[in-house]
Design an enzyme around this catalytic site. Structure first.
Site, PDB file in Angstrom:
ATOM      1  N   LYS A   1      42.490  32.154  40.286  1.00  0.00           N
ATOM      2  CA  LYS A   1      41.468  30.951  40.334  1.00  0.00           C
ATOM      3  C   LYS A   1      42.436  29.978  39.638  1.00  0.00           C
ATOM      4  CE  LYS A   1      37.287  33.487  39.073  1.00  0.00           C
ATOM      5  NZ  LYS A   1      36.474  33.160  40.265  1.00  0.00           N
TER       6      LYS A   1
ATOM      7  N   GLU B   1      35.975  40.583  42.902  1.00  0.00           N
ATOM      8  CA  GLU B   1      36.195  41.976  42.001  1.00  0.00           C
ATOM      9  C   GLU B   1      34.965  42.526  41.615  1.00  0.00           C
ATOM     10  OE1 GLU B   1      36.319  39.106  40.857  1.00  0.00           O
ATOM     11  OE2 GLU B   1      35.002  39.479  38.963  1.00  0.00           O
TER      12      GLU B   1
ATOM     13  N   ARG C   1      32.193  43.040  43.023  1.00  0.00           N
ATOM     14  CA  ARG C   1      31.405  44.118  43.897  1.00  0.00           C
ATOM     15  C   ARG C   1      32.061  45.341  43.850  1.00  0.00           C
ATOM     16  NH1 ARG C   1      32.072  39.828  48.684  1.00  0.00           N
ATOM     17  NH2 ARG C   1      31.985  38.514  46.846  1.00  0.00           N
TER      18      ARG C   1
END
Ligand code: BES
Ligand code: MN
Ligand code: ZN
Length: 493
Positions: free
Chosen positions: A269, A341, A343
């Site tokens: 990110k 991540e 899920r």
């Protein structure tokens, strides 16, 4: 801050009256000069609505003493539970760091007499609003820290104490969630999250923890793939509260996403705002808090709370975009984006939960997608479900408790978007419908005949501005919603 009901009748230093809009012309406020106080209140635009707070000083008992008198608006006719909570919360918000230490609400000498349920709601709001995270402030001036230690209420009826006990137990669940969410990721990681929940055992919660070896044996390749980039080992925390057998003999299962920090992994990110990802365990936090609330009030139901706990880090051993992992269900997943991540964690936790407990109902909660915030902002959590009945149950519970939900669609056309050329599924689709494809991903792990709902609460667990019953920061979203779901639909009389 604590709430004290019907305390010893010592003379209070600060007196708080409850007023509705129609009370603005009353002539009696106990020992105080009602005409002057109310005229002053009217001039200050106090109307008696929930959220209105007025204060003035009148002559005290001795020479040169002043007594603080507070008027608290409680609204008129349509006095809902949430409006009363808002009223109580406004009192705490105004006085928490004011220098005032004790406030006495005088229920019986107030112009409007509230029943015990209404008083309990008022106190619930006052209490929920008192929570703050001051643990790491060591140099803040005393004046900026809470002064208010007690709100007491006199003149409540016989039902108030038991109603308050229940509300207090639920609030302890909300506070646990807020604490887990607010703590930074160097303090709360999978193992320490488990430690922070260990005290639920004292309330009668049965706690089981699966470690990395056990999850490896079970074949949880998706969850473990996320965890492999972190030096913090993953955990699957299982909490069972069995206050009674459910009607169908099957437990209600709650599953939470507990990514204790989400850097995005190799699909890292941007730096700006990444600190927010300490609260990527808000779903797991809500599940833990709900279990504490249920056990604390001895709910007559069988509920299992499961938290999938991992840290998502970039590392020489981290999983790569393009990796294919095998889930516990046997389905394979192409990891297109290591930042999708949540899920991956949930799919193994959900599969294991269904195999282990054969539930009729499964509800999972997760800060799953930024796209959910784009769609619904911070006003509603997103609800995705394969069952209309469960959807209504959840939406109603949320509306009642101030944890609102809005139903979103699922469907075969969305599902196609996550087909993979190399594996059964890919973990991220195109930009459009990002929250829905995340829901479709989870649905592929839901077994036939299981009634399932996925709550994407990315916009709800953290607040940049204060709400009615929370300050800035961790909201505790989900605890009261889940508690209400259980109370209304799963509990024995
Ligand atoms: N934890 C995030 C979702 C999130 C973002 C929650 C912002 C709260 C605020 C999640 O793991 C994530 O990174 N999702 C990606 C999915 C994408 C890569 C398919 C997202 O939303 O960008
Ligand atoms: Mn992510
Ligand atoms: Zn995440």
């Amino acid at each position: 801050m604590q709430i004290s009901i019907n305390p010893e009748q010592t003379a209070p230093s600060v007196t708080c009256f409850l007023l509705s809009p129609s009370d603005m012309g009353v002539s009696n406020l106990g020992d105080f000069p009602a005409h002057t106080v109310l005229a002053a209140a009217a001039q200050s635009r106090f109307r008696g609505n929930p959220g209105d707070v007025f204060e003035t000083f009148v002559d005290g008992a001795g020479e040169g003493e002043a007594h603080r008198v507070i008027l608290l608006g409680i609204g008129g006719e349509k006095r809902t539970k949430l409006k009363l909570e808002k009223a109580g919360a406004a009192l705490t918000a105004k006085y928490l760091t004011s220098g005032v230490t004790d406030i006495r609400i005088v229920a019986d000498t107030s112009p409007t007499k509230l029943d015990d349920a209404a008083l309990a709601s008022l106190l619930t709001g006052a209490y929920l609003r008192s929570w703050r995270m001051d643990r790491y402030h060591t140099t803040k001036p005393k004046e900026a820290l809470p002064s208010l230690t007690t709100i007491s209420l006199s003149g409540g009826g016989a039902d108030l104490a038991p109603l308050w006990d229940e509300a207090h137990a639920i609030a302890q669940g909300v506070f646990l969630t807020r604490e887990l969410v607010a703590e930074p990721a160097n303090i709360i990681y999978p193992e320490s999250f488990v430690d922070r929940c260990a005290h639920l055992a004292e309330l009668g919660v049965e706690i089981t923890v699966l470690d990395e070896d056990e999850m490896t044996k079970l074949g949880m390749g998706a969850l473990l793939g996320v965890a492999q980039g972190s030096v913090r080992p993953p955990r699957l925390l299982v909490m069972r509260w069995k206050g009674a057998e459910n009607d169908n003999g099957r437990p209600l299962v709650l599953v939470g996403k507990g990514v204790t920090f989400d850097t995005g992994g190799i699909s890292i990110k941007p730096a700006a705002g990444m600190e927010a990802m300490k609260w990527d365990m808000g779903g797991a936090g809500a599940v833990a808090g709900a279990m504490k609330a249920l056990a604390g009030r001895k709910a007559k139901a069988d509920v299992i709370g499961i938290c999938g706990l991992v840290e998502n880090m970039p590392d020489g051993n981290a999983q790569r975009p393009g990796d294919v992992v095998t889930t516990m269900s046997g389905q394979t997943v192409e990891v297109i984006n290591t930042d999708a991540e949540g899920r991956l964690v949930l799919c193994d936790a959900l599969h294991w939960a269904q195999e282990e407990y054969k539930p009729e109902y499964v509800v999972n909660l997760a800060t799953l997608t930024g796209a959910m915030i784009v769609a619904l902002g911070h006003e509603h959590g997103g609800l995705f479900s394969n069952d209309d009945g469960l959807s209504t149950m959840l939406t109603d519970a949320g509306a009642e408790e101030g944890d609102p939900l809005w139903r979103m669609p699922l469907g075969a056309h969305y599902d196609k978007l996550i087909d993979s050329p190399i594996a059964d599924i890919k973990n991220s689709g195109p930009r459009q419908a990002g929250s829905i494809t995340a829901g479709q991903f989870l649905q592929r792990f839901i077994q036939k005949d299981v009634k399932w709902a996925h709550l994407d609460i990315a916009g709800m667990v953290w607040a940049d501005k204060p709400g009615h019953v929370w300050g800035k920061g961790a909201t505790g979203y989900g605890v009261r919603l889940l508690n209400r779901l259980v109370a209304t639909h799963f509990e024995q009389d």
